[in-house]
Design a protein around this motif. Structure first.
Motif, PDB file in Angstrom:
ATOM      1  N   TYR A 234      34.783  36.554 -22.901  1.00 48.94           N
ATOM      2  CA  TYR A 234      33.709  36.596 -21.914  1.00 48.94           C
ATOM      3  C   TYR A 234      32.342  36.865 -22.555  1.00 48.94           C
ATOM      4  N   SER A 235      32.230  36.591 -23.850  1.00 51.11           N
ATOM      5  CA  SER A 235      30.964  36.797 -24.540  1.00 51.11           C
ATOM      6  C   SER A 235      29.907  35.812 -24.045  1.00 51.11           C
TER       7      SER A 235
ATOM      8  N   ARG B 253      29.212  32.453 -25.843  1.00 53.19           N
ATOM      9  CA  ARG B 253      30.044  31.263 -25.683  1.00 53.19           C
ATOM     10  C   ARG B 253      29.386  30.328 -24.674  1.00 53.19           C
TER      11      ARG B 253
ATOM     12  N   ASP C 125      36.397  37.944 -27.529  1.00 57.44           N
ATOM     13  CA  ASP C 125      35.126  37.321 -27.149  1.00 57.44           C
ATOM     14  C   ASP C 125      35.264  36.355 -25.981  1.00 57.44           C
TER      15      ASP C 125
END
Length: 237
Positions: free
Chosen positions: A28-29, A32, A26
């Motif tokens: 580069y989710s 975030r 995650d």
């Protein structure tokens, strides 16, 4: 394709695969807080640039080098560019397939070496690259790609450039591309630029231990911004 170039392109693919296997899924989710704040900052800056361009977005022709899973091209569609006027080139098959799955069929996608994508000279109003050149460790391959991008542009067109300008000592698979290097890659272009993006390792720590609004506080310090958004204009003939 020269042996040197073939080796560099293969090395890029290997570096991406190695990084994908070691970075948390995650990282580069958009959920975030540091990621959505970085993205929104870049979007605002790019929209300000595009708002000053003449003509209607529906008439612009844009090609993206290293289109990844298609996120930037989707943004261009939301901005009003026509699918049949968009092109994307991607080196990695899995990312190409992801882009093909989400983009309209009218968007032209090519898999492989961007410099050999077959776009016509003088056919594009805009050519976009986002953190592609920092992944190319060969000066010769960088130069060849820059020359291809410049050839694709119409007179009066522009390269839209987003990349980082400092080296990351913890990641030897990438290197910073300072503004002086951008000038050398596009010696005929008229360059304007601005610094963006709080250094990602710092941004992750700030947003992990402090409220999300702290990103803006730290990002207000110019020397903590590690990326550049540049516009490289091709003069009218």
């Amino acid at each position: 394709m020269t042996q040197h170039k073939q080796q560099e392109l293969q090395a890029i693919a290997e570096r991406y695969a190695r990084r994908a296997a070691t970075v948390e899924p995650d990282r580069y989710s958009l959920l975030r807080p540091e990621v959505w704040q970085m993205l929104q900052e870049r979007q605002r800056a790019l929209l300000r640039v595009l708002a000053r361009r003449p003509g209607r977005p529906a008439d612009w022709r844009l090609a993206e080098v290293g289109c990844g899973a298609g996120g930037n091209l989707l943004e261009m569609l939301r901005l009003g560019l026509a699918p049949e006027h968009l092109s994307g080139i991607e080196l990695l098959p899995e990312r190409y397939e992801a882009a093909r799955a989400v983009l309209p069929p009218a968007v032209r996608l090519s898999l492989g070496d961007a410099a050999q994508a077959g776009l016509e000279a003088g056919s594009q109003d805009l050519v976009l690259q986002s953190t592609v050149f920092s992944s190319i460790l060969s000066d010769r391959v960088q130069q060849g790609l820059a020359e291809a991008m410049w050839t694709w542009l119409k007179p009066g067109g522009a390269v839209l450039w987003y990349d980082f300008i400092v080296d990351n000592p913890r990641n030897r698979d990438v290197r910073g591309v300072p503004v002086s290097r951008v000038r050398a890659l596009f010696p005929e272009g008229q360059l304007s630029w601005q610094r963006l993006t709080l250094a990602p390792p710092l941004a992750r720590r700030v947003c992990r231990y402090l409220p999300p609004g702290a990103y803006g506080v730290f990002n207000s310090i110019p020397w903590l911004r590690t990326h550049v958004l540049a516009v490289i204009q091709k003069q009218e003939t």
